[in-house]
Design a protein around this motif. Sequence first.
Motif, short mmCIF file in Angstrom:
data_model
loop_
_atom_site.label_atom_id
_atom_site.label_comp_id
_atom_site.label_asym_id
_atom_site.label_seq_id
_atom_site.Cartn_x
_atom_site.Cartn_y
_atom_site.Cartn_z
N ALA A 253 2.84 -4.71 0.08
CA ALA A 253 3.82 -5.25 -1.12
C ALA A 253 3.37 -4.04 -2.32
O ALA A 253 4.76 -3.18 -3.25
CB ALA A 253 3.71 -6.21 -1.88
N THR A 254 2.37 -3.33 -2.46
CA THR A 254 2.23 -2.10 -3.36
C THR A 254 2.57 -1.24 -3.54
O THR A 254 3.18 -0.03 -3.97
CB THR A 254 0.45 -2.16 -4.02
N GLY A 255 2.39 -0.74 -1.67
CA GLY A 255 3.21 0.73 -1.81
C GLY A 255 4.52 0.81 -1.19
O GLY A 255 4.99 1.83 -1.72
N TYR A 282 8.08 2.50 9.18
CA TYR A 282 6.63 2.24 8.41
C TYR A 282 5.68 0.78 8.98
O TYR A 282 4.39 0.93 9.49
CB TYR A 282 6.91 1.97 6.60
N ALA A 283 6.71 -0.68 9.53
CA ALA A 283 6.19 -1.48 9.83
C ALA A 283 5.66 -0.82 11.75
O ALA A 283 4.96 -1.63 11.54
CB ALA A 283 7.44 -2.42 10.22
N LEU A 301 -1.30 4.91 1.80
CA LEU A 301 -0.79 6.02 2.65
C LEU A 301 1.47 6.48 3.20
O LEU A 301 1.64 7.28 2.29
CB LEU A 301 -1.60 6.03 3.55
N LEU A 302 1.30 5.61 3.89
CA LEU A 302 2.83 6.15 4.28
C LEU A 302 4.64 5.72 3.11
O LEU A 302 4.00 7.01 2.51
CB LEU A 302 3.29 5.47 5.38
N PRO A 303 3.95 4.76 2.50
CA PRO A 303 5.05 4.52 1.15
C PRO A 303 4.63 5.31 0.41
O PRO A 303 5.40 6.35 -0.24
CB PRO A 303 4.66 3.42 0.39
N SER A 304 3.17 5.99 -0.48
CA SER A 304 3.26 7.19 -1.20
C SER A 304 3.22 8.28 -0.44
O SER A 304 4.07 9.95 -0.96
CB SER A 304 1.78 7.50 -1.59
N ILE A 336 -6.02 9.54 -0.17
CA ILE A 336 -6.44 8.18 0.73
C ILE A 336 -6.54 8.81 2.55
O ILE A 336 -7.11 7.95 3.13
CB ILE A 336 -4.89 6.97 0.84
N PHE A 337 -6.11 10.48 2.32
CA PHE A 337 -6.23 10.33 3.70
C PHE A 337 -7.80 10.94 3.88
O PHE A 337 -7.87 11.16 5.15
CB PHE A 337 -4.97 11.74 3.49
#
Length: 502
Positions: A253-255, A282-283, A301-304, A336-337
């Motif tokens: 939810a945050t991402g 993403y999913a 990581l992905l959303p950012s 994150i990475f």
Amino acid sequence: MKKHQLILITWLALLIGSLRPAAAQEVAHVNIGAMIVCELASSTNIPPSFSGDGCTTMNGRLVSPHKRAIWLRMTVDIPETMAHSPRPLGLFISAKAASRAWVNGQLIGNNGEPAHNAEAEVPGRMDAVFPVPHGLLHAGENTVIIQMSGHHGYIGLVSPIHFIAIAAYAAPSDTILREYMPSLLPLGVLVLGALYFGVLAIRRRDYGPRLLIPLTALFSAAQLLAEVSRGFTPYLYPFHDIRLVLILAFAVATGVSLFLHVLTRFLGKHRWLIAGISLVIYAALLLFADGFDRKSSLALLLPSLYAMMIAVYASTRGAKLAGGYAAALFLFSGLIFFTPTQFLDTYFYYCVAGLLLFLFIGEIRDHQRERRLREREKARADKLQVILDESRERESPTNIKITSAGKVEFIPTSDIAFCKGAGDYVELTVKGRAPVLHSQSLNDMETELPGTFLRVHRSYLVNTAFIRALEREASGAQLILTTGETVPVSRRILPSVRKALT
């Protein structure tokens, strides 16, 4: 130094301060790298020989008691100082299982009741400590045997045994909470940011990108509380699966909220098509990722990364603040990475709070800019209204009914220079005649007079047609009228008076 730069530097100092190493504590870690694991066909509470069928040597980090009962045998090397320490010692076990433990052949306690089936098992705590009797340990190598079962777990984890060690006896939840304590510092930023910007967005009926910022903060705060719940209470191990699901759900939810905020802020055309394709990818990546830590890292990581690419593109198109967004998201994604595990355990909430501070500052600047525009528009509208009122008064002067000493008369408002409050009465200074006392309050008078009258003090209303100049003095400000009289101006109202006269 600008205010927003000072805020970010202060936050960075708090982050660095929170990462200071904790005070050293002597801990003897059990050798779970190579342990003997036995899964017996029969039900027994007596330790096996660990040499028969069903026993094998393997990496303890890959051992899972999920939906089965197992026996573990391992060693722990106790230093001389610990073996002869007067302080009470304990065997700490953090694992998703019920357990029973022996040290050097002596039973030291149960955590729940391990068993061969779910009906007989009593779930134990996720984080448990067994007191080790004084004198039982000796310097050098000691044997630890643990009986485990995890029939009440919901999810099979890659590494369900987190930690086994001997150290000074203490409540595990207290130790865990001390480790989580620095993470609680950003909670105030997240909660206050969610409340303030959530109320601001709702009041402005802005349900687009501005509402997504408080949602990002709210979900981060919820993830933080789910994370530190392990230190608040010694919960039974089945709840650990629920906790992990909550952490992952709030991370998603945050991402997603962060991604949608950047998307709706900087993209117009085809943005929902881009959002749909991105979220499907993403999913799929989350679904096939191994382990909850990796899923939670990818969930952020992905959303950012998506958001960073959008911000970079918007920056090349000259969008305001896009370059700052891109830099902040690049730093966030890099942490994150390169440090996925440490990021979730140590940096995450500070970095999210820092990122949200950056977004909050941008929103505050936008809000201030919009407020200044509204104030200028209102000032222009008010000035135009005054001009129209003055023109209307010149063409068709209005009269106001005055009651004084039992006598009623009508006085043109264009002849009134100013009104002075005197309790339940108003003293009118009228051109070409003596002051007139009117039996009405100044507040009621203000509602009846045309827009050419300006409130300059809690006790004065002035006709703008009579104002010659505004003077500032050490004692305050005053208006010089064409009648030669002066009227004080309240410090609080002075900015409004200056705008009206500009």
